[in-house]
Design an enzyme around this catalytic site. Sequence first.
Site, mmCIF file in Angstrom:
data_model
loop_
_atom_site.group_PDB
_atom_site.id
_atom_site.type_symbol
_atom_site.label_atom_id
_atom_site.label_comp_id
_atom_site.label_asym_id
_atom_site.label_seq_id
_atom_site.Cartn_x
_atom_site.Cartn_y
_atom_site.Cartn_z
ATOM 1 N N GLY A 54 0.784 -1.304 0.086
ATOM 2 C CA GLY A 54 -0.106 0.176 -0.004
ATOM 3 C C GLY A 54 0.867 1.029 0.064
ATOM 4 N N CYS A 411 15.806 -18.211 4.610
ATOM 5 C CA CYS A 411 15.500 -19.494 4.656
ATOM 6 C C CYS A 411 14.869 -19.480 6.159
ATOM 7 C CB CYS A 411 16.643 -20.407 4.699
ATOM 8 S SG CYS A 411 18.035 -20.223 5.608
#
Length: 556
Positions: A54, A411
């Site tokens: 946004g 990860c």
Amino acid sequence: MTKPTKYRDVEIRAAHGNKLTAKSWLTEAPLRMLMNNLDPQVAENPKELVVYGGIGRAARNWECYDQIVESLTHLNDDETLLVQSGKPVGVFKTHSNAPRVLIANSNLVPHWASWEHFNELDAKGLAMYGQMTAGSWIYIGSQGIVQGTYETFVEAGRQHYDSNLKGRWVLTAGLGGMGGAQPLAATLAGACSLNIECQQVSIDFRLNSRYVDEQATDLDDALARIAKYTQEGKAISIALLGNAAEILPELVKRGVRPDMVTDQTSAHDPLNGYLPAGWTWDEYRARAKTEPAAVIKAAKQSMAVHVKAMLAFQKQGIPTFDYGNNIRQMAQEEGVENAFDFPGFVPAYIRPLFCRGVGPFRWAALSGDPQDIYKTDAKVKELIPDDAHLHNWLDMARERISFQGLPARICWVGLGQRAKLGLAFNEMVRSGELSAPVVIGRDHLDSGSVASPNRETEAMQDGSDAVSDWPLLNALLNTASGATWVSLHHGGGVGMGFSQHSGMVIVCDGTDEAAERIARVLHNDPATGVMRHADAGYQIAIDCAKEQGLNLPMIK
């Protein structure tokens, strides 16, 4: 007073290589990562300082950006820069093990913590929405959420389809900075996906970065492609230009049955992030300035239609879940009383990982050299040799994920593993195996760093969903432990009034002092997640705390 500049026709890219532009790597690192957040390969709308989500910005305005750059360039290693909602407000003498930057973004006293009040402050130039990693300068593009989305889809496949998503397809919407991870995550998990997006520019961004494979011409074409690829057992992602509030009800009407339904539109921000049904994007942006209340109402009404369609899919027995954008809350406020009948992704699929402090560990190569990331990938495999799932992720990431800006990797690893990896990366910098320092950070979406009752802390078993002491303690502990920069934000992911969260970044510059800081920060940070979940009574977390030797006075 001169009106602050929100738009500048300029392209920003972080410096590469091992030559400093600031006084040390401890200040060069936040400088490069700030600039990297605004790299045109990374940010959604960099000329307006918007990174993702946004209006999630990296700095309040261009004057503030310029001064942040100036301050970081001249900051000493015994000084700390304070940033208040994207504005540099002070430089203070501290010490070498203190953070070089402390950031507070979008924080409001709870009674006033609404979009309405925030938007008033934003219009006056008094506030900035920092999202999670936009205003904390550790956004790495859509890769930053790919593995979390992948882990979610894999776990959903395990629970609902015997761990096999071949020939299955996911229906979702939103291809922005966060939602753009969904098509690739679904593909990596073995599923096809139909990804609805209302802006062609966002589809083009994902096509160019290989996060989405194809674009359909219309709904009939999209469904024909889905039918073909699922029958062939191929995991192909398809983008479709359109409005989810129009297309999902049409799919329900036609009796179409996806195998999984979720959503990652920017529903958290109805004024800036969710296009009302029947509107053009230009109309939406123009009316947001002239009649914001009407725009918000129209957007939320469309969200209600969207959620009703998701509920209809769930009623048919199709796994349906919220992916953390607060669309259920918005729909409920528009009269959809059963909006929360489908769960959020964290309680449904992710919380057991959080109980062990497992979450989105990420790092970026300040050198700009992809080889530095490939070398760290190999080091992760070497130090965590028995995790086939992690190795598979790293292999897929190298093959499929395009770097955006400075090369980076994510990860999901947990308590014990993060510190081990951080110390190893620091040693690789010291030995010259890596060509320049790396930074290690994470999303604010982590096990101990967020309070968000409609997302990360939804349905806590002790009822502590809304208790926000935990991210405050996380930020304080990371500051005391010596993180290079620490951030404390409000409203990320789900919007104003619905979350508080903290972030940290630590620099691996190859020094002994860095090793000491890394050992503290990368142990303590995930340990707060184990602590938080153990305190809530989760046995997995209690067992992990005991295994890791955590000193939790009330846990016996």
